[in-house]
Design an enzyme around this catalytic site. Structure first.
Site, PDB file in Angstrom:
ATOM      1  N   TYR A 124       0.827  -1.221   0.000  1.00  0.00           N
ATOM      2  CA  TYR A 124       0.000   0.000   0.000  1.00  0.00           C
ATOM      3  C   TYR A 124       0.855   1.261   0.000  1.00  0.00           C
ATOM      4  CZ  TYR A 124      -3.916  -3.016   1.021  1.00  0.00           C
ATOM      5  OH  TYR A 124      -4.873  -3.990   0.951  1.00  0.00           O
ATOM      6  N   LYS A 171       4.554 -14.320   5.610  1.00  0.00           N
ATOM      7  CA  LYS A 171       4.878 -15.303   4.562  1.00  0.00           C
ATOM      8  C   LYS A 171       6.399 -15.291   4.405  1.00  0.00           C
ATOM      9  CE  LYS A 171       3.351 -18.098   1.243  1.00  0.00           C
ATOM     10  NZ  LYS A 171       2.517 -19.294   1.426  1.00  0.00           N
ATOM     11  N   ASP A 204      -1.374 -18.270   4.816  1.00  0.00           N
ATOM     12  CA  ASP A 204      -2.343 -19.221   4.234  1.00  0.00           C
ATOM     13  C   ASP A 204      -2.806 -20.224   5.296  1.00  0.00           C
ATOM     14  OD1 ASP A 204       0.376 -19.714   3.982  1.00  0.00           O
ATOM     15  OD2 ASP A 204       0.179 -21.104   2.318  1.00  0.00           O
ATOM     16  N   ASP A 228      -5.587  -6.699   5.481  1.00  0.00           N
ATOM     17  CA  ASP A 228      -6.780  -6.348   4.702  1.00  0.00           C
ATOM     18  C   ASP A 228      -7.607  -7.599   4.429  1.00  0.00           C
ATOM     19  OD1 ASP A 228      -8.556  -4.997   3.129  1.00  0.00           O
ATOM     20  OD2 ASP A 228      -7.157  -4.590   1.482  1.00  0.00           O
TER      21      ASP A 228
END
Ligand code: NAD
Length: 333
Positions: A124, A171, A204, A228
């Site tokens: 972002y 991640k 995930d 988000d």
């Protein structure tokens, strides 16, 4: 003395939701002096910047605001008024509590999680360019300072609110440098909070475990994009976007807003659920030290939903204004 709070009415369903909040706050006799400021499509149509400097200045001056959703204009070079506000006010901590509520249909009973989403960096940062005519680069910006302040905010919240566990979502197995820095920072900061259990989880796996073992999570902290996506997942688990509140805290101000957007297809229909904005406004009351008002309004909201007065998204038939009036009546009764 009344608390002065900046108010952005927003667009799409925004103005109807703000009206509902006003109905409830009036009934609760909360001492707020709303100072209206402008941002969003209205400003663009009037040839002004999407978030005028006067708006930023007023929110900084008051230190607090309530914001209804605003539409992001579509087109080349268009910026989101929401992202602009977060960046200009340095609202680095987006905090989203998600919990199951009696009367709100969800299979996730006992859900009680607080998401800390870093709000200014990651994908972002709006650093994007065409590297060649056919290859685009979007930069994922993660800094140690940016990571440290959101991670510390999550641990401080856990300590202050008696929360037991903070989980870092990342991640870093794939993005060893960017997410690796976020995770390393988490592992450094957690040592300062030995009484709080700390975990880390790959994003995930986190999503899968949230829907299979939601009761084992408490406070989650993560970079912007995961925040988000996980927020919307959790909003769905809570019962839908219509009920999920949010708060943005920063060095210059605190700005309270629902997780959802301006839902333009429902604009002007007196149909949307104002619960998410109302619960964001009660988080604002807490920030102002008006804890009794928060408790009273949330109790009236629960009574109303449990009595079966609900908007369409929760399986009811009440309009936005009927629902707000029912909460107001519960407050007065
Ligand atoms: P959205 O959140 O506005 O709406 C998606 C769907 O969720 C709606 O069509 C509706 O079915 C449901 N929904 C949302 N809020 C609801 C409510 N209060 N009551 C009942 N149902 C509700 O997402 P979108 O359609 O992707 O975005 C619309 C616009 O809002 C876009 O321009 C987007 O950029 C903007 N947006 C703004 C914010 C913000 O102001 N913080 C956040 C997200 C999206």
């Amino acid at each position: 003395m009344a608390h002065q709070v900046a108010l952005i009415r927003g667009d799409g369903i925004g103005p109807e939701l703000v009206q509902a909040v006003e109905t409830v706050f009036d009934a609760a006799q909360v001492n707020i002096d709303w100072i209206e400021v402008e941002a969003g499509l209205k400003c663009v149509e009037a040839g002004k910047p999407i978030v005028p400097e006067e708006t930023i200045g007023k929110i900084k001056e008051l230190g607090i605001g309530l914001k209804a959703p605003m539409t992001t204009p579509i087109g080349k070079g268009s910026v989101s008024p929401n992202v602009t506000l977060r960046k200009k006010l340095d609202l680095y901590a987006c905090v989203r509590p998600v919990y199951s509520m009696p009367g709100v249909p969800t299979p996730f009973n006992g859900l009680d999680v607080v998401i800390f989403r870093e709000n200014t960096e990651d994908l972002y940062a709006q650093i994007e360019y065409m590297a060649t005519p056919t290859v685009a680069h979007t930069v994922k910006l993660i800094s140690e300072k940016g990571s440290e302040r959101i991670i510390r905010a999550a641990f401080e919240y856990a300590r202050k609110n008696g929360r037991k566990k903070v989980t870092c979502v990342h991640k870093a197995n794939i993005m060893k440098i960017g997410d690796g820095l976020f995770l390393r920072t988490f592992n450094r900061i957690k040592e300062e909070y030995p009484e709080i259990e700390s975990w880390d989880n790959i994003v995930d796996a986190q999503c899968m475990q949230l829907v299979t073992r939601w009761k084992q999570f408490d406070v989650l902290v993560m970079p912007n994009l995961y925040g988000d996506i996980v927020s919307d997942l959790c909003a769905g688990m809570m019962g839908g976007l219509g009920v999920a509140p949010g708060a943005n805290y920063g060095t210059k101000a605190a700005l309270f807003e629902a997780v959802h957007g301006s839902a333009p297809k429902y604009a002007g229909m007196n149909k949307a659920n104002p619960t998410a904005l109302l619960l964001s406004a009660t988080l604002m009351l807490d920030h102002l030290g008006e804890h009794d008002a928060r408790t009273k309004i949330e109790a009236a909201l629960r009574t109303t939903i449990e009595s079966g007065v609900k908007t369409y998204d929760l399986g009811g038939t009440a309009t936005t204004s009927e629902y707000a009036q029912a909460i107001a009546a519960a407050l007065k009764g």
